[in-house]
Scaffold this active site. Structure first.
Site, PDB file in Angstrom:
ATOM      1  N   LYS A  92       0.860  -1.194   0.000  1.00 62.62           N
ATOM      2  CA  LYS A  92       0.000   0.000   0.000  1.00 62.62           C
ATOM      3  C   LYS A  92       0.885   1.229   0.000  1.00 62.62           C
ATOM      4  O   LYS A  92       1.827   1.319   0.796  1.00 62.62           O
ATOM      5  CB  LYS A  92      -0.878  -0.008   1.273  1.00 62.62           C
ATOM      6  CG  LYS A  92      -1.734   1.227   1.418  1.00 62.62           C
ATOM      7  CD  LYS A  92      -3.059   1.052   0.729  1.00 62.62           C
ATOM      8  CE  LYS A  92      -3.817   2.344   0.592  1.00 62.62           C
ATOM      9  NZ  LYS A  92      -3.905   2.842  -0.792  1.00 62.62           N
TER      10      LYS A  92
ATOM     11  N   GLN B 293       7.064   4.196   3.865  1.00 60.03           N
ATOM     12  CA  GLN B 293       5.674   3.729   3.906  1.00 60.03           C
ATOM     13  C   GLN B 293       5.530   2.458   4.748  1.00 60.03           C
ATOM     14  O   GLN B 293       4.508   2.249   5.391  1.00 60.03           O
ATOM     15  CB  GLN B 293       5.191   3.476   2.464  1.00 60.03           C
ATOM     16  CG  GLN B 293       3.682   3.383   2.322  1.00 60.03           C
ATOM     17  CD  GLN B 293       3.001   4.747   2.283  1.00 60.03           C
ATOM     18  OE1 GLN B 293       3.486   5.663   1.635  1.00 60.03           O
ATOM     19  NE2 GLN B 293       1.888   4.885   2.980  1.00 60.03           N
TER      20      GLN B 293
ATOM     21  N   LYS C 164       5.297   3.809   8.300  1.00 65.15           N
ATOM     22  CA  LYS C 164       4.064   4.589   8.475  1.00 65.15           C
ATOM     23  C   LYS C 164       2.856   3.664   8.576  1.00 65.15           C
ATOM     24  O   LYS C 164       2.016   3.794   9.465  1.00 65.15           O
ATOM     25  CB  LYS C 164       3.903   5.518   7.258  1.00 65.15           C
ATOM     26  CG  LYS C 164       2.734   6.449   7.324  1.00 65.15           C
ATOM     27  CD  LYS C 164       2.564   7.238   6.050  1.00 65.15           C
ATOM     28  CE  LYS C 164       3.859   7.843   5.564  1.00 65.15           C
ATOM     29  NZ  LYS C 164       3.663   8.871   4.541  1.00 65.15           N
TER      30      LYS C 164
ATOM     31  N   LYS D 278       5.326   2.131  -3.157  1.00 63.98           N
ATOM     32  CA  LYS D 278       5.176   3.463  -3.752  1.00 63.98           C
ATOM     33  C   LYS D 278       5.377   3.310  -5.245  1.00 63.98           C
ATOM     34  O   LYS D 278       6.044   2.355  -5.692  1.00 63.98           O
ATOM     35  CB  LYS D 278       6.227   4.421  -3.187  1.00 63.98           C
ATOM     36  CG  LYS D 278       5.843   5.874  -3.286  1.00 63.98           C
ATOM     37  CD  LYS D 278       4.897   6.305  -2.183  1.00 63.98           C
ATOM     38  CE  LYS D 278       4.397   7.706  -2.402  1.00 63.98           C
ATOM     39  NZ  LYS D 278       3.636   8.217  -1.260  1.00 63.98           N
TER      40      LYS D 278
ATOM     41  N   GLY E  57      -3.079   8.235  -4.178  1.00 65.15           N
ATOM     42  CA  GLY E  57      -2.474   9.436  -4.764  1.00 65.15           C
ATOM     43  C   GLY E  57      -1.226   9.876  -4.019  1.00 65.15           C
ATOM     44  O   GLY E  57      -0.858   9.308  -2.994  1.00 65.15           O
ATOM     45  N   ASP E  58      -0.556  10.865  -4.556  1.00 63.63           N
ATOM     46  CA  ASP E  58       0.580  11.538  -3.905  1.00 63.63           C
ATOM     47  C   ASP E  58       0.791  12.811  -4.729  1.00 63.63           C
ATOM     48  O   ASP E  58      -0.140  13.267  -5.416  1.00 63.63           O
ATOM     49  CB  ASP E  58       1.832  10.624  -3.899  1.00 63.63           C
ATOM     50  CG  ASP E  58       2.956  11.181  -3.025  1.00 63.63           C
ATOM     51  OD1 ASP E  58       2.834  11.116  -1.795  1.00 63.63           O
ATOM     52  OD2 ASP E  58       3.955  11.705  -3.561  1.00 63.63           O
TER      53      ASP E  58
ATOM     54  N   ASN F 120      -2.901  19.046  -1.728  1.00 60.17           N
ATOM     55  CA  ASN F 120      -3.868  18.331  -0.893  1.00 60.17           C
ATOM     56  C   ASN F 120      -3.546  18.440   0.600  1.00 60.17           C
ATOM     57  O   ASN F 120      -4.396  18.825   1.401  1.00 60.17           O
ATOM     58  CB  ASN F 120      -3.902  16.860  -1.331  1.00 60.17           C
ATOM     59  CG  ASN F 120      -4.747  16.012  -0.405  1.00 60.17           C
ATOM     60  OD1 ASN F 120      -4.230  15.421   0.539  1.00 60.17           O
ATOM     61  ND2 ASN F 120      -6.044  15.998  -0.623  1.00 60.17           N
TER      62      ASN F 120
HETATM   63  P1  NDP Z   1       0.093  17.838  -4.193  1.00 61.05           P
HETATM   64  O1  NDP Z   1       0.590  17.488  -5.535  1.00 61.05           O
HETATM   65  O2  NDP Z   1      -1.353  17.959  -3.949  1.00 61.05           O
HETATM   66  O3  NDP Z   1       0.789  19.182  -3.693  1.00 61.05           O
HETATM   67  C1  NDP Z   1       2.164  19.288  -3.608  1.00 61.05           C
HETATM   68  C2  NDP Z   1       2.520  20.718  -3.261  1.00 61.05           C
HETATM   69  O4  NDP Z   1       3.919  20.797  -2.994  1.00 61.05           O
HETATM   70  C3  NDP Z   1       2.232  21.691  -4.388  1.00 61.05           C
HETATM   71  O5  NDP Z   1       1.969  22.948  -3.851  1.00 61.05           O
HETATM   72  C4  NDP Z   1       3.565  21.686  -5.145  1.00 61.05           C
HETATM   73  O6  NDP Z   1       3.799  22.837  -5.916  1.00 61.05           O
HETATM   74  C5  NDP Z   1       4.541  21.624  -4.000  1.00 61.05           C
HETATM   75  N1  NDP Z   1       5.778  20.986  -4.459  1.00 61.05           N
HETATM   76  C6  NDP Z   1       5.905  19.790  -5.065  1.00 61.05           C
HETATM   77  N2  NDP Z   1       7.178  19.551  -5.369  1.00 61.05           N
HETATM   78  C7  NDP Z   1       7.861  20.634  -4.961  1.00 61.05           C
HETATM   79  C8  NDP Z   1       9.218  20.999  -4.987  1.00 61.05           C
HETATM   80  N3  NDP Z   1      10.145  20.187  -5.527  1.00 61.05           N
HETATM   81  N4  NDP Z   1       9.583  22.205  -4.448  1.00 61.05           N
HETATM   82  C9  NDP Z   1       8.651  23.024  -3.899  1.00 61.05           C
HETATM   83  N5  NDP Z   1       7.342  22.742  -3.854  1.00 61.05           N
HETATM   84  C10 NDP Z   1       6.961  21.559  -4.358  1.00 61.05           C
HETATM   85  O7  NDP Z   1       0.742  16.730  -3.209  1.00 61.05           O
HETATM   86  P2  NDP Z   1       0.288  16.340  -1.738  1.00 61.05           P
HETATM   87  O8  NDP Z   1      -0.213  17.523  -1.015  1.00 61.05           O
HETATM   88  O9  NDP Z   1      -0.553  15.138  -1.848  1.00 61.05           O
HETATM   89  O10 NDP Z   1       1.686  15.853  -1.120  1.00 61.05           O
HETATM   90  C11 NDP Z   1       2.569  16.761  -0.438  1.00 61.05           C
HETATM   91  C12 NDP Z   1       3.528  15.951   0.417  1.00 61.05           C
HETATM   92  O11 NDP Z   1       2.787  15.170   1.374  1.00 61.05           O
HETATM   93  C13 NDP Z   1       4.400  14.953  -0.342  1.00 61.05           C
HETATM   94  O12 NDP Z   1       5.643  14.821   0.321  1.00 61.05           O
HETATM   95  C14 NDP Z   1       3.636  13.641  -0.182  1.00 61.05           C
HETATM   96  O13 NDP Z   1       4.470  12.506  -0.329  1.00 61.05           O
HETATM   97  C15 NDP Z   1       3.152  13.800   1.251  1.00 61.05           C
HETATM   98  N6  NDP Z   1       1.999  12.966   1.613  1.00 61.05           N
HETATM   99  C16 NDP Z   1       0.809  13.042   0.928  1.00 61.05           C
HETATM  100  C17 NDP Z   1      -0.257  12.278   1.308  1.00 61.05           C
HETATM  101  C18 NDP Z   1      -1.597  12.400   0.679  1.00 61.05           C
HETATM  102  O14 NDP Z   1      -2.539  11.789   1.195  1.00 61.05           O
HETATM  103  N7  NDP Z   1      -1.758  13.149  -0.394  1.00 61.05           N
HETATM  104  C19 NDP Z   1      -0.135  11.287   2.411  1.00 61.05           C
HETATM  105  C20 NDP Z   1       1.108  11.349   3.125  1.00 61.05           C
HETATM  106  C21 NDP Z   1       2.146  12.144   2.707  1.00 61.05           C
HETATM  107  P3  NDP Z   1       3.617  22.778  -7.525  1.00 61.05           P
HETATM  108  O15 NDP Z   1       2.139  22.823  -7.733  1.00 61.05           O
HETATM  109  O16 NDP Z   1       4.363  23.957  -8.028  1.00 61.05           O
HETATM  110  O17 NDP Z   1       4.234  21.470  -7.972  1.00 61.05           O
END
Ligand code: NDP
Length: 451
Positions: free
Chosen positions: A88, A109, A112, A124, A163-164, A238
């Site tokens: 997962k 993961q 977690k 992943k 998703g991620d 997200n």
């Molecule tokens: P999203 O794609 O929804 O959002 C990611 C955000 O981070 C965007 O604002 C993006 O900006 C920014 N971002 C991405 N890459 C970079 C970078 N290299 N430098 C600066 N800003 C960056 O992803 P999530 O919110 O889902 O995920 C965010 C983090 O949380 C990740 O590390 C993910 O692995 C972790 N996570 C997510 C979960 C989930 O349920 N979604 C669960 C557990 C962990 P831009 O739009 O410009 O790319």
């Protein structure tokens, strides 16, 4: 092998996988005390087995863009460990995706998922495909092409992606639709589905909400709360959006949000109306965060520069920090600034957002620090609840799922502190999380034999 020998072996075997080596080193640093108590884990080579993925699948993804040109990307699935349940973990679509990034995420993961108390193994996947500036039709064609290969490696008792970064509700819909069409079956092979077609209430909110539930428990250990606290948030996707929402519910004041180009600082606070604007901007219009300052002129936008030796967002004085964007976005200089600014709490929303040097600076200060594998586990926890609802053919309402999420986050918080204290490191959430999860997975591997 000693810790150093395991690391040297991995470095020699995976010399270019820096993020992966970083994630492994952090865990190995915590579990030496466990190996001293459980010498059988060494003879069973638990560490060596945990750090070698059970399976890695890599495949070509060909699709047609809107100009009728053929595009070629690479798809991956890293099935890291299935000792405590089916694989997962999410799918990430981002140009930076490679073996190192996915192995680090899959490795994290495992721990977690063990912390959630649900029977879920670690995995992943994703692609180096960049969803930015693609039309909806291009996204759909890419997702269809990606699933055309991935479908043969997943299943509701084998591997259940989610998703991620770059994979949200829209992508999950296209991926699920393609699987259903190929297999002619409606099974819960992916989580984060829409609520009307097999998804769980609260799944979009779960990671951000869970993060803030966890941070509230951290503050409670100091008889404090989020009420009136200024909060720094990075990211605007997200996790960031729902962290901001829950901070508002708790009476806190979120003052920043970012994307990969820059960040906004709103000294008046991001209120519910402004949050609704961010959600529409990012999820609907897929615009850049800079636009926020065109509507809310009291806010200031700062563009990131490649020359910056640290992220200027973390320089702003605040009480709490929630990095919710990506790995290694908080370095030693950032941590030093936050300590100087008397930050109370840093809870990780993203996976591995703090560098090892930043973590040790935070841990040797008065800042309460907790790692993403514990604080952001709410997302996968509710994914686990989505799987359960799918298997049972039932729907649980928001209140039921949110209550479950609250309990799970409280239990993770408490078990981290309990185990850290048992192992002589009171208050060390990182050590508590690593040790609890490691023992659980090691025991399962021991019981299942050498396979
Ligand atoms: P999203 O794609 O929804 O959002 C990611 C955000 O981070 C965007 O604002 C993006 O900006 C920014 N971002 C991405 N890459 C970079 C970078 N290299 N430098 C600066 N800003 C960056 O992803 P999530 O919110 O889902 O995920 C965010 C983090 O949380 C990740 O590390 C993910 O692995 C972790 N996570 C997510 C979960 C989930 O349920 N979604 C669960 C557990 C962990 P831009 O739009 O410009 O790319």
């Amino acid at each position: 092998m000693s810790n150093n020998e395991v690391l040297d072996f991995l470095r020699a075997k995976n010399p270019y996988e820096l993020e992966y080596l970083q994630a492994v080193e952090e865990v190995i640093g915590s579990v030496r005390k466990v190996l001293d108590r459980h010498p059988e884990y060494e003879s069973l080579k638990i560490l060596e087995r945990l750090t070698e993925p059970e399976r890695i699948i890599s495949f070509r993804v060909c699709w047609m863009d809107d100009n009728n040109e053929v595009q070629v990307n690479r798809g991956y699935r890293v099935q890291m460990n299935s000792a405590i349940g089916p694989y997962k973990g999410g799918l990430r679509f981002h140009p930076s995706v490679n073996y190192s990034i996915l192995k680090f995420l899959a490795f994290e993961q495992i721990f977690k998922n063990a912390l959630t108390s649900l029977p879920l193994g670690g995995a992943k996947g994703g692609s180096d495909f960049d969803p930015k500036n693609k039309s909806d039709n291009e996204i759909m064609r890419f997702c269809q092409a990606f699933m055309l290969e991935l479908y043969r490696h997943i299943g509701d008792f084998t591997d259940i992606p989610a998703g991620d970064i770059g994979v949200g509700a829209r992508e999950i819909g296209y991926l699920f639709g393609t699987y259903k069409k190929i297999k002619n079956e409606f099974t819960g092979i992916i989580t984060g589905k829409g609520e009307y077609w097999g998804g769980s209430a609260i799944r979009p909110e779960a990671t951000g909400y869970g993060l803030i539930y966890f941070a509230s428990h951290m503050l409670e250990t100091k008889d404090d709360s989020l009420e009136g606290k200024k909060c720094l948030i990075s990211g605007s996707g997200n996790v960031a959006q729902y962290a901001i929402e829950k901070i508002l519910d708790k009476g806190g004041v979120p003052i920043t949000a970012s994307d990969s180009n820059g960040f906004i600082y709103d000294p008046d606070g991001i209120d519910r109306e402004k949050l609704a604007y961010i959600k529409k901007l990012k999820n609907g219009d897929r615009g850049r965060i800079k636009k926020y300052t065109e509507v809310y002129t009291e806010a200031k936008y700062t563009a990131y520069s490649h020359d910056d030796d640290h992220n200027p967002l973390w320089k702003i004085e605040a009480d709490c920090a929630f990095p919710c964007a990506t790995q290694n976005e908080v370095n030693a200089l950032d941590a030093q600034t936050m300590v100087k600014n008397k930050l109370l709490v840093l809870a990780e929303g993203a996976n591995m957002p703090c560098t090892p040097e930043a973590i040790s600076i935070l841990q040797s200060s008065a800042v309460l620090y907790a790692p993403g594998k514990a604080t952001n586990a709410g997302g996968v926890a509710v994914s686990g609840l989505e799987i359960t609802q799918n298997r049972m053919g039932v729907y649980w309402n928001r209140e039921q799922v949110d209550n479950n999420l609250k309990h799970i986050m409280k239990d993770i918080h408490n078990v981290c502190l309990k185990v850290a204290a048992e192992y002589g490191s009171p208050g060390n959430y990182l050590e508590g999380a690593n040790i609890f999860a490691f023992v659980k997975v090691a025991e399962a591997m021991k019981a299942q034999g050498i396979i």
